[in-house]
Design an enzyme around this catalytic site. Structure first.
Site, PDB file in Angstrom:
ATOM      1  N   SER A  73       0.802  -1.237   0.000  1.00 50.46           N
ATOM      2  CA  SER A  73       0.000   0.000   0.000  1.00 50.46           C
ATOM      3  C   SER A  73       0.828   1.278   0.000  1.00 50.46           C
ATOM      4  CB  SER A  73      -0.941   0.019   1.192  1.00 50.46           C
ATOM      5  OG  SER A  73      -2.012  -0.861   0.949  1.00 50.46           O
ATOM      6  N   LYS A  76       0.424   3.428  -2.937  1.00 49.47           N
ATOM      7  CA  LYS A  76      -0.724   4.335  -3.070  1.00 49.47           C
ATOM      8  C   LYS A  76      -0.304   5.813  -2.987  1.00 49.47           C
ATOM      9  CE  LYS A  76      -3.772   0.818  -1.012  1.00 49.47           C
ATOM     10  NZ  LYS A  76      -4.472   0.394   0.220  1.00 49.47           N
ATOM     11  N   TYR A 248      -4.584   3.753   8.186  1.00 48.36           N
ATOM     12  CA  TYR A 248      -5.967   3.260   8.322  1.00 48.36           C
ATOM     13  C   TYR A 248      -6.520   3.577   9.718  1.00 48.36           C
ATOM     14  CZ  TYR A 248      -3.735   0.935   4.478  1.00 48.36           C
ATOM     15  OH  TYR A 248      -3.001   0.695   3.354  1.00 48.36           O
TER      16      TYR A 248
HETATM   17  N1  GLN Z   1      -2.352  -5.219  -1.879  1.00 48.81           N
HETATM   18  C1  GLN Z   1      -2.894  -5.118  -0.552  1.00 48.81           C
HETATM   19  C2  GLN Z   1      -4.410  -5.270  -0.561  1.00 48.81           C
HETATM   20  O1  GLN Z   1      -5.057  -4.723  -1.382  1.00 48.81           O
HETATM   21  C3  GLN Z   1      -2.488  -3.822   0.050  1.00 48.81           C
HETATM   22  C4  GLN Z   1      -3.024  -3.602   1.439  1.00 48.81           C
HETATM   23  C5  GLN Z   1      -2.042  -2.893   2.334  1.00 48.81           C
HETATM   24  O2  GLN Z   1      -0.855  -2.870   2.092  1.00 48.81           O
HETATM   25  N2  GLN Z   1      -2.555  -2.407   3.441  1.00 48.81           N
HETATM   26  O3  GLN Z   1      -4.968  -5.917   0.274  1.00 48.81           O
END
Ligand code: GLN
Length: 313
Positions: A73, A76, A248
């Site tokens: 993530s 992102k 998160y």
């Molecule tokens: N590729 C992971 C997912 O979509 C990324 C989630 C993360 O790193 N928090 O679940």
């Protein structure tokens, strides 16, 4: 922050990194590796790495800082920078800017909020961002642009996508497919869900070392010597989103303990930004209950304490 803490020299910072790496090697509690992506479930909780990039491009490192890992993530942040460059404020018609207080892969809010994800860092929001930059392009082109952006930011061409990790996530992407299809039902997906998901799992499978990731994060410090990939106003906004949403439902805890904008990934990486000072990357695959690296968070907390770096004064 700038006026309160003087810049620290590499000579002063290196022993701090060495000490943190030595302490983390001794920690008995190491968290749990992500189990829902088979390739990540095979990781060990033994490795720990920390790297710190200074505005002049110098990278300090300790632990396994040259070992590649799945940034997941953390990707992102880079896709958001690209999407804002491409669409500007139009992006905010499709995704919000509020912390979610929910797990990274939660679907709960989407129903209440008509398929508009809370922010670009929860999975639903990141899928919208990827969908937005896909518009009119092939996944190959978008992934090529992402790699070019990251390689430029890191001043390093040796950064690639781990295809086995992408395939492994693709095979178990049930929740993300559900999120994408739900948003499609609300008219908030422009491409077929399979195309957006296929691109997304590959962006998450970008592999970098802590040394590369810290260097790639330097553009977000806004330091005069760092690479200018986005405008100063946009840097501030990306940092604001990282602070409020980057961990998160653990974002408040990270802000409280570390006091720097950060973005985590389920591969165990964290990228944190000390504006004007440094970009810091940690990696340890064991996660806490919120899906953020347990030792990475602890290491960031110690680094912030020892350097005095905080955006809160
Ligand atoms: N590729 C992971 C997912 O979509 C990324 C989630 C993360 O790193 N928090 O679940």
């Amino acid at each position: 922050m700038g006026t309160l803490t003087p810049p620290l020299t590499p000579e002063a910072l290196q022993p701090v990194l060495d000490r943190i790496a030595a302490e983390m090697a001794q920690e008995p509690e190491r968290g749990q590796v992500a189990s829902y992506i088979p390739e990540l479930a095979r990781q060990s909780t033994t490795p720990f790495a920390i790297a710190l990039a200074l505005p002049d491009g110098q990278v300090l490192r300790a632990g396994d800082a040259d070992q590649g890992f799945s940034i997941q993530s953390i990707s992102k942040v880079f896709t958001l920078a690209i999407a804002l460059g491409r669409l500007g404020d139009q992006l905010w018609l499709r995704v919000g800017r509020e912390p979610s207080g929910h797990a990274f892969n939660s679907i709960l809010q989407l129903e209440h909020e008509n398929g508009i994800p809370r922010n670009p860092f929860v999975n639903a929001g990141a899928l919208v961002v990827t969908d937005a930059i896909l518009a009119g392009h092939q996944p190959r082109e978008v992934l090529g642009e992402l790699l070019r952006f990251i390689r430029l930011a890191a001043a390093d061409d040796d950064i690639h996508i781990n295809k086995a990790v992408a395939a492994s996530e693709q095979a178990t992407a049930h929740r993300n497919i559900a999120l994408a299809e739900f948003m499609a039902a609300h008219g908030n997906l422009r491409n077929p869900a399979a195309l957006t998901i296929g691109t997304y799992v590959h962006q998450c499978a970008v592999e970098m070392s802590c040394a590369q990731l810290a260097r790639a994060g330097l553009f977000l410090t806004g330091a005069p010597g760092g690479p200018r990939l986005v405008s100063p106003a946009r840097i501030r906004r990306i940092n604001a989103l990282m602070m409020m949403c980057g961990h998160y439902d653990g974002s408040g805890e990270f802000a409280y303990r570390v006091g720097l904008p950060g973005k985590s990934g389920v591969g165990g990486g964290i990228l944190a930004i000390a504006p004007g000072r440094a970009a810091i990357a940690t990696w340890s695959p064991g996660l806490n209950a919120r899906g953020n690296s347990h030792l990475g968070t602890l290491a960031m907390e110690r680094l912030a304490r020892e350097t005095g770096w905080s955006v809160f004064g």
